[in-house]
Write a protein that holds these residues in place. Structure first.
Motif, short mmCIF file in Angstrom:
data_model
loop_
_atom_site.label_atom_id
_atom_site.label_comp_id
_atom_site.label_asym_id
_atom_site.label_seq_id
_atom_site.Cartn_x
_atom_site.Cartn_y
_atom_site.Cartn_z
N VAL A 154 -3.83 -5.23 -5.18
CA VAL A 154 -4.32 -4.25 -6.57
C VAL A 154 -5.56 -4.81 -7.73
O VAL A 154 -4.86 -6.03 -7.79
CB VAL A 154 -2.83 -3.81 -7.28
N TYR B 195 -5.89 -1.16 -3.84
CA TYR B 195 -5.80 -0.28 -5.25
C TYR B 195 -6.96 -0.56 -6.13
O TYR B 195 -7.30 -1.80 -6.89
CB TYR B 195 -4.70 -0.29 -6.03
N PRO C 43 0.81 -0.99 0.19
CA PRO C 43 0.07 0.36 -0.26
C PRO C 43 1.05 0.75 0.12
O PRO C 43 2.27 1.33 0.48
CB PRO C 43 -0.74 -0.27 1.29
N LYS C 44 0.32 2.08 -0.50
CA LYS C 44 1.02 3.36 -0.36
C LYS C 44 1.07 4.07 1.32
O LYS C 44 0.46 3.45 2.15
CB LYS C 44 0.01 5.03 -0.51
N SER C 45 1.77 4.85 1.73
CA SER C 45 2.58 5.45 2.65
C SER C 45 1.63 5.82 3.51
O SER C 45 1.04 6.42 4.41
CB SER C 45 3.65 5.36 2.54
N GLU C 46 0.79 7.01 2.75
CA GLU C 46 -0.35 7.84 3.35
C GLU C 46 -1.61 7.23 3.15
O GLU C 46 -2.72 7.82 4.02
CB GLU C 46 -0.04 9.67 1.83
N THR C 47 -1.90 5.81 2.10
CA THR C 47 -3.43 4.49 2.85
C THR C 47 -3.00 3.69 2.92
O THR C 47 -2.73 2.86 2.30
CB THR C 47 -4.29 5.18 1.49
N PRO C 48 -1.95 3.55 4.28
CA PRO C 48 -1.78 2.20 4.51
C PRO C 48 -2.62 0.60 4.38
O PRO C 48 -2.54 0.19 4.70
CB PRO C 48 -1.00 2.22 6.18
N ASP D 7 -0.45 -1.54 6.24
CA ASP D 7 1.04 -1.05 5.64
C ASP D 7 2.24 -1.65 5.08
O ASP D 7 3.27 -1.80 5.39
CB ASP D 7 1.94 -0.56 6.78
N ASN E 142 -13.10 7.37 -7.58
CA ASN E 142 -13.45 8.08 -6.26
C ASN E 142 -14.50 8.65 -5.93
O ASN E 142 -14.69 8.27 -4.34
CB ASN E 142 -11.92 9.04 -6.60
N CYS F 6 -7.74 -5.25 2.29
CA CYS F 6 -5.74 -4.05 3.02
C CYS F 6 -6.08 -5.85 3.48
O CYS F 6 -7.01 -6.60 3.99
CB CYS F 6 -6.48 -3.52 3.75
#
Length: 267
Positions: free
Chosen positions: A133, A77, A68-73, A128, A113, A124
């Motif tokens: 995906v 996707y 995952p992206k660090s800002e959205t752990p 993190d 979105n 998820c």
């Protein structure tokens, strides 16, 4: 070239639009029939093929594990990509990037979105560390107008066929164990787009064909789930009266109910 187009527009208006009909016998606000087939690509984790009139698109979805992206752990996707190959239309030249494909791709990602089609937290596996995906590839097989509408229907339908296996992740050893217990995705929203062609200040056409798109001075798209209005997209072009816009919204809401029934009956 503009004078030739205007002459064709004038002829089309006199012979068809003034009589509230089009050259395919539809009235101005009639949409073409749509058809849908699910699980059309056996190598994909989800797929659907859609036809609106002669416009045909197919969507295939692959589910892969990723970080995952660090800002959205804690979310996965959903990545959408649209291809308009040269084989689908004479107006698309091989080897040259297609601006319309990029515009449709951007718009569909925005719709996903803003309309929150999926709760991405269900993708998820470990915060993190590991998420699903979903790569959604949409290909146009035949271009005959309103391709955006067909792409969104195909995307929504394909997502409803996706089943992802249960995954166990050990944070200490970083080992991943895939369990043969497949779970369907939960779809939160079913937004449907309806495209309209602005012929002139008097005439607006629902679900224009490619020929009509070429004659129209501009297009705009209404995105709704039948009750809520999510988006009204009009990239430039001629001015449209408020009354005309409201009429198009009503037509789009009615059409959305028809598409929802189509998607439900195909499952």
């Amino acid at each position: 070239m503009n004078s030739i187009k205007k002459n064709i527009q004038d002829t089309y208006t006199k012979e068809y639009l003034a009589l509230n009909k089009r050259n395919d016998s539809r009235q101005l606000m009639d949409f073409r029939d749509a058809s849908l087939n699910l699980n059309t690509i056996h190598t994909a984790d989800g797929s659907a093929a859609v036809k609106i009139g002669n416009t045909a698109v197919i969507c295939g979805i692959k589910a892969e594990l990723g970080v995952p992206k660090s800002e959205t752990p804690d979310i996965g996707y959903l990545l959408v990509n649209v291809e308009l190959p040269s084989l689908c239309s004479k107006k698309i030249r091989p080897g040259i990037p297609c601006d319309e494909a990029m515009q449709i791709t951007s718009f569909l990602n925005e719709v996903c979105n803003n309309c929150k089609i999926l709760d991405l937290q269900q993708l998820c596996i470990s915060v993190d560390k590991l998420v699903w995906v979903l790569s959604c590839d949409i290909y146009c097989l035949n271009y005959d107008g309103s391709v955006l509408d067909a792409c969104l229907i195909a995307l929504l339908s394909a997502l409803q066929t996706v089943k992802i296996p249960e995954v166990k992740y050990d944070k200490e050893t970083e080992e991943t164990n895939v369990i043969e217990n497949y779970i369907s995705l939960k779809i939160n929203s079913l937004p449907v787009s309806s495209t309209f062609g602005v012929f002139n200040e008097k005439y607006i056409l629902a679900d224009p064909t490619e020929e009509e798109e070429q004659l129209c001075v501009s297009k705009f798209t209404v995105v709704t789930n039948g009750s809520l209005l999510f988006s009204l997209h009009k990239p430039g072009g001629e001015f449209i009266k408020d009354g005309q816009i409201q009429n198009c919204i009503r037509q789009a809401q009615n059409r959305t109910k028809t598409i929802h029934k189509l998607i439900k009956s195909a499952q």
